[in-house]
Design a protein around this motif. Structure first.
Motif, PDB file in Angstrom:
ATOM      1  N   PHE A   8      23.446  38.681  42.035  1.00 58.21           N
ATOM      2  CA  PHE A   8      24.370  37.978  41.145  1.00 58.21           C
ATOM      3  C   PHE A   8      25.665  38.772  41.073  1.00 58.21           C
ATOM      4  N   ILE A   9      26.793  38.081  41.303  1.00 56.48           N
ATOM      5  CA  ILE A   9      28.114  38.693  41.178  1.00 56.48           C
ATOM      6  C   ILE A   9      28.915  37.860  40.181  1.00 56.48           C
ATOM      7  N   GLY A  10      29.321  38.482  39.091  1.00 53.95           N
ATOM      8  CA  GLY A  10      30.117  37.785  38.089  1.00 53.95           C
ATOM      9  C   GLY A  10      31.249  38.662  37.607  1.00 53.95           C
ATOM     10  N   ASP A  11      32.146  38.081  36.811  1.00 52.31           N
ATOM     11  CA  ASP A  11      33.170  38.898  36.174  1.00 52.31           C
ATOM     12  C   ASP A  11      32.548  39.601  34.969  1.00 52.31           C
ATOM     13  N   SER A  12      33.349  40.294  34.184  1.00 45.17           N
ATOM     14  CA  SER A  12      32.791  41.074  33.072  1.00 45.17           C
ATOM     15  C   SER A  12      32.752  40.290  31.765  1.00 45.17           C
ATOM     16  N   ASP A  36      35.709  42.746  38.180  1.00 46.77           N
ATOM     17  CA  ASP A  36      36.966  42.052  37.878  1.00 46.77           C
ATOM     18  C   ASP A  36      38.020  42.437  38.904  1.00 46.77           C
ATOM     19  N   HIS A  37      38.923  41.512  39.168  1.00 47.16           N
ATOM     20  CA  HIS A  37      40.024  41.781  40.100  1.00 47.16           C
ATOM     21  C   HIS A  37      40.796  43.017  39.631  1.00 47.16           C
ATOM     22  N   GLY A  38      41.097  43.885  40.575  1.00 48.84           N
ATOM     23  CA  GLY A  38      41.783  45.130  40.244  1.00 48.84           C
ATOM     24  C   GLY A  38      40.866  46.329  40.275  1.00 48.84           C
ATOM     25  N   ASN A  39      39.563  46.081  40.121  1.00 46.66           N
ATOM     26  CA  ASN A  39      38.583  47.159  40.230  1.00 46.66           C
ATOM     27  C   ASN A  39      38.283  47.434  41.702  1.00 46.66           C
ATOM     28  N   GLU A  40      37.697  48.604  41.962  1.00 51.26           N
ATOM     29  CA  GLU A  40      37.266  48.925  43.322  1.00 51.26           C
ATOM     30  C   GLU A  40      36.188  47.924  43.764  1.00 51.26           C
ATOM     31  N   ALA A  58      33.762  34.816  39.734  1.00 48.63           N
ATOM     32  CA  ALA A  58      34.140  36.090  40.349  1.00 48.63           C
ATOM     33  C   ALA A  58      35.146  35.853  41.469  1.00 48.63           C
ATOM     34  N   ASP A  59      36.135  36.736  41.553  1.00 47.53           N
ATOM     35  CA  ASP A  59      37.168  36.612  42.588  1.00 47.53           C
ATOM     36  C   ASP A  59      36.843  37.417  43.840  1.00 47.53           C
ATOM     37  N   LEU A  60      35.680  38.034  43.877  1.00 47.06           N
ATOM     38  CA  LEU A  60      35.316  38.877  45.015  1.00 47.06           C
ATOM     39  C   LEU A  60      35.121  38.017  46.271  1.00 47.06           C
TER      40      LEU A  60
END
Length: 198
Positions: A8-12, A36-40, A58-60
């Motif tokens: 599972f990949i989600g934002d925070s 979140d966008h901006g994180n590594e 998620a924007d990944l």
């Protein structure tokens, strides 16, 4: 519980945590990534292998190599209607005075927000809607749609494959959203100036 390995990949946001908690009830092995966008970029994604992958708000961007490691289904829950691929759907919908908005569930392919659509859940945009309120309301509909799709999988039901919904050919990028917000800010400033002169 279903004996499958899930990523599972989600934002925070709290919405993503609720979605991940739902998976933990249904599936025996659930790996969670909140990003979140901006994180590594999370390095764990590249080495993951398993049965199903879910991304939620998620924007990944996932590589074809990552998608190839998913044995069954890779599904995204996109917080927008198919008219707005990429990001900024809330902003564009309000600027264009759309009467409805929604959340889109679709299979993940190498093109961003372009895989076969499973279902779109729509709702009316309120007259007093702001970007922030629309973002929050859309997240709740994303979660409702998530619960429905996970329930279908848990019950062994096939996911809908005859959806008539189609994606817009335009992929909205961060650069496009920045230009849009700049134009909106200039238009708002000009309107205030004109009102002061009346």
């Amino acid at each position: 519980m279903i004996d499958e390995k899930i990523l599972f990949i989600g934002d925070s946001s709290r919405w993503s945590y609720s979605a991940a908690d739902c998976l933990a009830i249904v599936f025996r092995h659930v790996d969670r990534i909140f990003w979140d966008h901006g994180n590594e970029p999370p390095s764990a994604v590249e080495n993951w292998e398993g049965d199903r992958l879910f991304t939620f708000k998620a924007d990944l961007i996932l590589t074809p190599a990552v998608l190839a490691q998913v044995k069954k289904t890779a599904i995204n829950f996109h917080p927008s209607i198919p008219d707005y691929r990429g990001i900024g759907g809330y902003n564009y919908a309000i600027t264009e005075h759309r009467p409805v908005f929604g959340a889109t569930c679709h299979h993940i392919v190498k093109e961003i927000d372009f895989g076969p659509i499973i279902k779109v859940l729509r709702f009316p945009i309120l007259p007093s809607e702001t970007v922030d309120s629309l973002r929050d309301r859309t997240a709740s509909y994303c979660l409702i749609l998530f619960y429905e799709i996970v329930q279908r999988i848990a019950c062994g039901q096939k996911l809908p494959s005859d959806c008539d919904e189609k994606w817009s050919p335009t992929l909205h990028t961060r650069a496009m959203l920045a230009r849009h917000e700049m134009r909106e800010g200039q238009d708002s400033h000009l309107l205030k100036f004109q009102l002061r002169r009346v």
